[in-house]
Design an enzyme around this catalytic site. Structure first.
Site, PDB file in Angstrom:
ATOM      1  CG  ASN A 213     -15.892  26.931  29.112  1.00 31.46           C
ATOM      2  OD1 ASN A 213     -14.836  27.560  29.087  1.00 31.46           O
ATOM      3  ND2 ASN A 213     -17.066  27.538  29.265  1.00 31.46           N
ATOM      4  CG  HIS A 214     -16.295  29.291  25.055  1.00 32.23           C
ATOM      5  ND1 HIS A 214     -17.440  29.883  24.563  1.00 32.23           N
ATOM      6  CD2 HIS A 214     -16.213  29.674  26.346  1.00 32.23           C
ATOM      7  CE1 HIS A 214     -18.014  30.603  25.511  1.00 32.23           C
ATOM      8  NE2 HIS A 214     -17.280  30.501  26.612  1.00 32.23           N
TER       9      HIS A 214
ATOM     10  CG  ASP B 181     -10.459  32.502  28.852  1.00 35.37           C
ATOM     11  OD1 ASP B 181      -9.659  31.902  29.591  1.00 35.37           O
ATOM     12  OD2 ASP B 181     -11.692  32.347  28.906  1.00 35.37           O
TER      13      ASP B 181
ATOM     14  CG  ASP C  73     -17.840  30.413  21.267  1.00 37.08           C
ATOM     15  OD1 ASP C  73     -18.163  30.410  20.064  1.00 37.08           O
ATOM     16  OD2 ASP C  73     -18.098  29.484  22.052  1.00 37.08           O
ATOM     17  NE  ARG C  74     -18.616  34.490  26.182  1.00 33.73           N
ATOM     18  CZ  ARG C  74     -19.739  34.452  26.865  1.00 33.73           C
ATOM     19  NH1 ARG C  74     -20.746  35.230  26.510  1.00 33.73           N
ATOM     20  NH2 ARG C  74     -19.891  33.666  27.889  1.00 33.73           N
TER      21      ARG C  74
ATOM     22  CG  HIS D  38     -10.557  26.892  30.164  1.00 33.36           C
ATOM     23  ND1 HIS D  38     -10.099  28.042  29.560  1.00 33.36           N
ATOM     24  CD2 HIS D  38     -11.872  27.111  30.409  1.00 33.36           C
ATOM     25  CE1 HIS D  38     -11.093  28.895  29.438  1.00 33.36           C
ATOM     26  NE2 HIS D  38     -12.177  28.371  29.942  1.00 33.36           N
TER      27      HIS D  38
ATOM     28  NE  ARG E 185     -17.742  29.539  35.098  1.00 32.06           N
ATOM     29  CZ  ARG E 185     -17.125  30.390  34.298  1.00 32.06           C
ATOM     30  NH1 ARG E 185     -17.596  30.614  33.076  1.00 32.06           N
ATOM     31  NH2 ARG E 185     -16.047  31.040  34.696  1.00 32.06           N
TER      32      ARG E 185
ATOM     33  CG  ASP F 176     -12.799  29.425  26.871  1.00 32.04           C
ATOM     34  OD1 ASP F 176     -13.027  28.237  26.556  1.00 32.04           O
ATOM     35  OD2 ASP F 176     -13.430  30.022  27.764  1.00 32.04           O
TER      36      ASP F 176
ATOM     37  CG  HIS G 125     -13.267  34.262  24.838  1.00 32.26           C
ATOM     38  ND1 HIS G 125     -14.088  33.195  24.522  1.00 32.26           N
ATOM     39  CD2 HIS G 125     -13.062  34.194  26.179  1.00 32.26           C
ATOM     40  CE1 HIS G 125     -14.377  32.517  25.635  1.00 32.26           C
ATOM     41  NE2 HIS G 125     -13.756  33.094  26.646  1.00 32.26           N
TER      42      HIS G 125
ATOM     43  CG  HIS H 255     -13.326  29.048  33.208  1.00 29.13           C
ATOM     44  ND1 HIS H 255     -14.110  29.015  32.067  1.00 29.13           N
ATOM     45  CD2 HIS H 255     -14.061  28.408  34.167  1.00 29.13           C
ATOM     46  CE1 HIS H 255     -15.249  28.379  32.336  1.00 29.13           C
ATOM     47  NE2 HIS H 255     -15.235  28.010  33.602  1.00 29.13           N
TER      48      HIS H 255
HETATM   49 MN   LIG Z   1     -14.001  29.525  29.829  1.00 32.05          MN
END
Ligand SMILES: [Mn+2]
Length: 350
Positions: free
Chosen positions: A129-130, A60, A100-101, A182, A232, A97, A62, A259
């Protein structure tokens, strides 16, 4: 034609953007051009992207652009004079990913996309998933686009980004022996062909239970089989029994996924049959976690490189500004694993 993308790449690697929170200025048209070319590049990959070692596997990101550049700088070639030449020295498989974040999702995704465009065979980009509409609408990416381009433009750009994300491969296979994704595995995966047959663009991954597990599942200690993933709210937890079974039936040595934040940047599950890598240091500031990447050499020997959170470095940004000084990196990368199967040899350079 490619001159545009080289310039675009070099803009990202300019030292002035590698420190602090300085944003890169983008025009709407250049972003659109990169997304268009990224779509074409991603379409050429299979839903299961197969690559050969030597390769670096990245977890990730992010939106932590500063840390993404620091990750690349782990692979700087000291003989090269350009900044962050680590982007050119290795093959990379990213496990998703990207957005995001963090505060600079746009820089992160633009950089990995332009690298994919310029070096399609050296860069594998798997979906996280993002990279899905319902998630990146609310966890930062859309807000960042609004903040940078205004509401109307952000809306249109966000659509185009998600059309592009829908083309990202859903899993990777390194040297036929290291299965990468992921999230994790689920009850719907039996053969690699199951993944190859997933049609893209896949806008809504909930239409594919297999894709849902690849992007969302988590391992669970002491679990036998699968159970619903309550944390989740989607997909499953998988137990060690399932990892052992799948490694056997797919004839693989190792599963690598991302993840989940790992305090040391990586973690093992099921002996060393499954590994989690997470490449966003200080993702939880209160936890001050490290980050890691997995380095697979040409013989399939695996080692881990750890990236410390910036705040642990006394000189902080200054150290980074100094030609990406490596002294603050954790140099204690070590070998932990060698694949049992014979790996096809990758090309050394190029
Ligand atoms: Mn993730």
């Amino acid at each position: 034609m490619s001159e545009f993308y080289w310039k675009f790449l070099h803009k990202h690697l300019a030292p002035k953007y590698s420190t602090g929170d300085k944003r890169i200025g983008y025009t709407l048209s250049e972003v659109a051009q990169v997304l268009g070319a990224a779509k074409e590049a991603l379409k050429k990959d299979n839903s299961l992207i197969e690559m050969n070692p030597p390769i670096v596997i990245v977890g990730d990101i992010h939106g932590q652009y500063y840390d993404l550049l620091r990750m690349f700088s782990l692979f700087n070639d000291k003989d090269r004079n350009e900044p962050v030449s680590g982007t050119l020295t290795q093959k990379y498989l990213f496990l998703g990913d990207y957005v995001d974040r963090g505060s600079r999702s746009l820089e992160c995704i633009m950089l990995v996309f332009v690298l994919k465009i310029l070096f399609p065979k050296k860069y594998g980009l798997v979906r996280g998933n993002h990279e899905c509409r319902p998630i990146n609408r609310v966890y930062g990416f859309f807000d960042e686009l609004q903040d940078r381009f205004g509401n109307e433009e952000a809306e249109a750009l966000w659509q185009t980004f998600n059309e592009t994300f829908a083309l990202l491969p859903l899993a990777g296979l390194v040297g036929k022996k290291i299965f990468c994704m992921h999230g994790g595995i689920g009850p719907n995966i039996h053969t690699f062909d199951d993944i190859r047959q997933i049609q893209r663009p896949l806008d809504d991954i909930s239409t594919s239970p297999l894709a849902m597990d690849l992007l969302w599942a988590d391992p669970m200690i002491d679990l036998i089989g699968f159970m619903p993933n309550q944390v989740r709210g989607v997909s499953v937890y998988f137990g060690e029994s399932e990892v052992v079974k799948l490694c056997k039936s797919l004839n693989i040595d190792l599963i690598v996924r991302a993840h989940q934040m790992m305090q040391n940047g990586y973690g093992f599950f099921c002996g060393r049959k499954l590994m989690t890598i997470f490449t966003a240091p200080r993702y939880f500031p209160e936890r001050n976690n490290k980050a890691a990447v997995l380095v697979v050499d040409e013989n399939g020997k695996c080692s881990i490189k750890v990236l410390l959170p910036c705040d642990e470095i006394n000189t902080g940004e200054k150290a980074f500004r100094k030609e990406f000084d490596l002294s603050y990196m954790d140099s204690s990368s070590y070998q932990f694993y060698k694949t049992n199967g014979k790996l096809p040899k990758g090309r050394r350079k190029g």
